[in-house]
Design a protein around this motif. Structure first.
Motif, mmCIF file in Angstrom:
data_model
loop_
_atom_site.group_PDB
_atom_site.id
_atom_site.type_symbol
_atom_site.label_atom_id
_atom_site.label_comp_id
_atom_site.label_asym_id
_atom_site.label_seq_id
_atom_site.Cartn_x
_atom_site.Cartn_y
_atom_site.Cartn_z
ATOM 1 N N SER A 1 16.228 -0.066 2.713
ATOM 2 C CA SER A 1 16.347 -0.599 4.072
ATOM 3 C C SER A 1 15.456 0.282 4.941
ATOM 4 N N PHE A 2 14.314 -0.246 5.345
ATOM 5 C CA PHE A 2 13.295 0.571 6.002
ATOM 6 C C PHE A 2 13.329 0.376 7.509
ATOM 7 N N GLY A 3 13.485 1.468 8.226
ATOM 8 C CA GLY A 3 13.699 1.410 9.664
ATOM 9 C C GLY A 3 12.451 1.208 10.495
ATOM 10 N N GLY A 4 12.603 0.450 11.563
ATOM 11 C CA GLY A 4 11.544 0.291 12.545
ATOM 12 C C GLY A 4 11.991 0.721 13.926
ATOM 13 N N THR A 5 13.196 0.302 14.313
ATOM 14 C CA THR A 5 13.670 0.507 15.677
ATOM 15 C C THR A 5 13.742 1.979 16.063
ATOM 16 N N LYS A 6 14.134 2.844 15.124
ATOM 17 C CA LYS A 6 14.247 4.268 15.416
ATOM 18 C C LYS A 6 12.898 4.985 15.360
ATOM 19 N N ASN A 7 11.859 4.239 15.027
ATOM 20 C CA ASN A 7 10.560 4.855 14.800
ATOM 21 C C ASN A 7 9.458 4.311 15.711
ATOM 22 N N ASN B 1 12.233 -3.208 -7.015
ATOM 23 C CA ASN B 1 12.557 -3.900 -8.252
ATOM 24 C C ASN B 1 12.386 -5.388 -7.952
ATOM 25 N N LYS B 2 11.240 -5.931 -8.322
ATOM 26 C CA LYS B 2 10.899 -7.290 -7.879
ATOM 27 C C LYS B 2 11.854 -8.359 -8.415
ATOM 28 N N ASP B 3 12.510 -8.087 -9.542
ATOM 29 C CA ASP B 3 13.444 -9.070 -10.089
ATOM 30 C C ASP B 3 14.621 -9.319 -9.146
ATOM 31 N N LEU B 4 14.988 -8.296 -8.377
ATOM 32 C CA LEU B 4 16.119 -8.417 -7.458
ATOM 33 C C LEU B 4 15.765 -9.211 -6.204
ATOM 34 N N ALA B 5 14.471 -9.384 -5.960
ATOM 35 C CA ALA B 5 14.027 -10.067 -4.739
ATOM 36 C C ALA B 5 13.981 -11.578 -4.884
ATOM 37 N N HIS B 6 14.188 -12.051 -6.089
ATOM 38 C CA HIS B 6 13.943 -13.468 -6.381
ATOM 39 C C HIS B 6 14.693 -14.410 -5.452
ATOM 40 N N ASP B 7 15.972 -14.141 -5.218
ATOM 41 C CA ASP B 7 16.790 -15.046 -4.401
ATOM 42 C C ASP B 7 17.086 -14.496 -3.004
ATOM 43 N N PHE B 8 16.400 -13.416 -2.645
ATOM 44 C CA PHE B 8 16.754 -12.777 -1.381
ATOM 45 C C PHE B 8 16.484 -13.669 -0.173
ATOM 46 N N LYS B 9 15.480 -14.532 -0.257
ATOM 47 C CA LYS B 9 15.182 -15.377 0.902
ATOM 48 C C LYS B 9 16.376 -16.251 1.270
ATOM 49 N N GLU C 1 13.545 -4.525 11.323
ATOM 50 C CA GLU C 1 13.622 -3.650 10.157
ATOM 51 C C GLU C 1 13.086 -4.440 8.959
ATOM 52 N N ALA C 2 12.937 -3.741 7.836
ATOM 53 C CA ALA C 2 12.447 -4.410 6.631
ATOM 54 C C ALA C 2 13.338 -4.069 5.444
ATOM 55 N N VAL C 3 13.628 -5.068 4.641
ATOM 56 C CA VAL C 3 14.280 -4.852 3.347
ATOM 57 C C VAL C 3 13.163 -4.873 2.314
ATOM 58 N N VAL C 4 12.960 -3.732 1.651
ATOM 59 C CA VAL C 4 11.820 -3.585 0.743
ATOM 60 C C VAL C 4 12.334 -3.484 -0.689
ATOM 61 N N PHE C 5 12.071 -4.507 -1.477
ATOM 62 C CA PHE C 5 12.470 -4.513 -2.880
ATOM 63 C C PHE C 5 11.377 -3.865 -3.713
ATOM 64 N N LYS D 1 0.827 -1.207 0.000
ATOM 65 C CA LYS D 1 0.000 0.000 0.000
ATOM 66 C C LYS D 1 0.861 1.257 0.000
ATOM 67 N N HIS D 2 1.961 1.217 0.741
ATOM 68 C CA HIS D 2 2.757 2.431 0.942
ATOM 69 C C HIS D 2 3.918 2.578 -0.035
ATOM 70 N N PHE D 3 4.372 1.471 -0.638
ATOM 71 C CA PHE D 3 5.497 1.542 -1.575
ATOM 72 C C PHE D 3 5.119 1.143 -2.995
ATOM 73 N N GLY D 4 3.906 0.643 -3.188
ATOM 74 C CA GLY D 4 3.472 0.226 -4.513
ATOM 75 C C GLY D 4 3.223 -1.261 -4.571
ATOM 76 N N PRO D 5 2.359 -1.702 -5.495
ATOM 77 C CA PRO D 5 1.960 -3.122 -5.554
ATOM 78 C C PRO D 5 3.087 -4.077 -5.863
ATOM 79 N N GLN D 6 4.178 -3.566 -6.437
ATOM 80 C CA GLN D 6 5.308 -4.434 -6.768
ATOM 81 C C GLN D 6 6.239 -4.659 -5.586
ATOM 82 N N ALA D 7 6.036 -3.932 -4.496
ATOM 83 C CA ALA D 7 6.954 -3.995 -3.350
ATOM 84 C C ALA D 7 6.924 -5.368 -2.684
ATOM 85 N N GLN D 8 8.123 -5.875 -2.396
ATOM 86 C CA GLN D 8 8.254 -7.124 -1.661
ATOM 87 C C GLN D 8 9.140 -6.868 -0.450
ATOM 88 N N ALA D 9 8.588 -7.078 0.737
ATOM 89 C CA ALA D 9 9.308 -6.779 1.976
ATOM 90 C C ALA D 9 9.737 -8.059 2.676
#
Length: 341
Positions: free
Chosen positions: A198-204, A216-224, A210-214, A47-55
């Motif tokens: 690199s989206f912060g949580g601890t400081k907020n 560019n969905k192609d770059l997220a393919h092997d991130f797991k 924290e969350a790593v938000v891709f 919702k906040h980064f776009g439908p392609q976002a993968q966190a």
């Protein structure tokens, strides 16, 4: 310890976020991100980064930066960043150790790097003896509390895209940049062509996580796999996810960011005219940087903790957070005035 101005990660957990942990602490739930809280939180990121976002959730900010950069680079490549960037100064060589890639730190002005400096560094393409520039990493807001304008971001990101480079945002305090710019998170990232945040949580206001938000969905393919190899896959993921779900619910993220930035501006107004206090500039996030006489540091820190940013000039960093109150700042300003007499 009373409320001070050392860092926004000195603050406790926001009550609504703390409540989310209790609410998630029921019965059993599947592990490793296959639970309902994670599913709902991931939808919030879309919702906040776009439908392609993968966190993907990780434990801390260094991990978010390092795993994100690992996904963007090969060991013979290089990452351009500011000379004061967190990845260059405060992560103990972890980006280079974990990715194998080389950091190339560029001279900055008030924490910001320029296209002119990038052009100087983008050299020896195809030279097997030289690390090949592959990623532009920007900190938003910067380590000196400044915020890149939309025009500055467009210029830097356009340059990187022309060079076929990826763009990473160290966004430990990205919400504060959005508040300062009066833009959505999507407008200052995905809409400009940013590849990963690199989206912060601890400081907020979060307990941890924290969350790593891709974007560019192609770059997220092997991130797991990268996350798992980096020992950053949370088993009880729901307890990170539920916090982000609460953080985004009812625009709490904006409320926290707006308050933190407003308190920094309140502090600026309270201290800028005190004799002996030399404020760097008007705050552009939740940080005030100011030089004070070295003899003031010890007595002042006995009342309100903060960090000396530069031991040579005694420029100090005063950070505000979600729980900063005007009376905290008023007391701090009074202590400064007493020392100035």
């Amino acid at each position: 310890m009373k409320r001070g101005f050392g860092s926004d990660n000195h603050a406790g957990v926001h009550p609504l976020i703390l409540a989310s942990l209790t609410n998630a602490n029921v019965e059993h739930a599947p592990a490793y991100g296959t639970d309902e809280w994670t599913e709902k939180a991931l939808e919030e990121f879309k919702k906040h980064f776009g439908p392609q976002a993968q966190a993907f959730f990780v434990f801390n900010g260094t991990a978010a930066n390092v795993t994100a950069l690992h996904a963007l680079t090969k060991s013979y490549q290089a990452i351009f960043c500011s000379d004061v960037a967190h990845i260059n100064v405060d992560e103990c060589g972890s980006p280079e150790f974990m990715t194998g890639a080389k950091l190339i730190a560029l001279p900055s002005v008030n924490g910001k790097i320029s296209v002119a400096e990038l052009e100087k560094a983008y050299i020896r393409r195809g030279d097997q003896h030289y690390s090949q520039g592959q990623v532009l990493s920007l900190t938003q807001p910067t380590e000196l509390g400044t915020t890149y304008s939309l025009e500055e971001l467009k210029s830097l990101i356009s340059w990187a895209k022309e060079k076929k480079m990826f763009v990473h945002i160290d966004g430990a305090r990205l919400s504060n940049a959005a508040a300062h710019l009066k833009k959505t998170l999507k407008e200052i990232t995905a809409d400009l062509g940013v590849d990963v945040v690199s989206f912060g949580g601890t400081k907020n206001g979060l307990l941890m996580g924290e969350a790593v938000v891709f974007l560019n969905k192609d770059l997220a393919h092997d991130f797991k796999y990268i996350r798992k190899q980096s020992a950053q896959l949370p088993s009880k993921t729901r307890f990170i996810a539920c916090q982000f779900q609460a953080y985004f619910a009812n625009n709490l993220w904006q409320e926290i960011a707006n308050h933190s930035c407003e308190m920094a501006m309140y502090m600026y107004q309270a201290v800028k005219d005190i004799p002996g206090v030399e404020v760097r500039e008007v705050p552009q996030s939740n940080a005030v940087f100011a030089k004070i006489p070295s003899t003031w540091v010890k007595p002042l820190r006995e009342k309100y903790f903060f960090y000396v940013w530069d031991e040579n000039t005694f420029e100090c960093r005063w950070m505000t957070s979600w729980d900063t109150k005007k009376e905290d700042i008023d007391g701090f300003a009074t202590a400064l005035k007493e020392l100035s007499r």
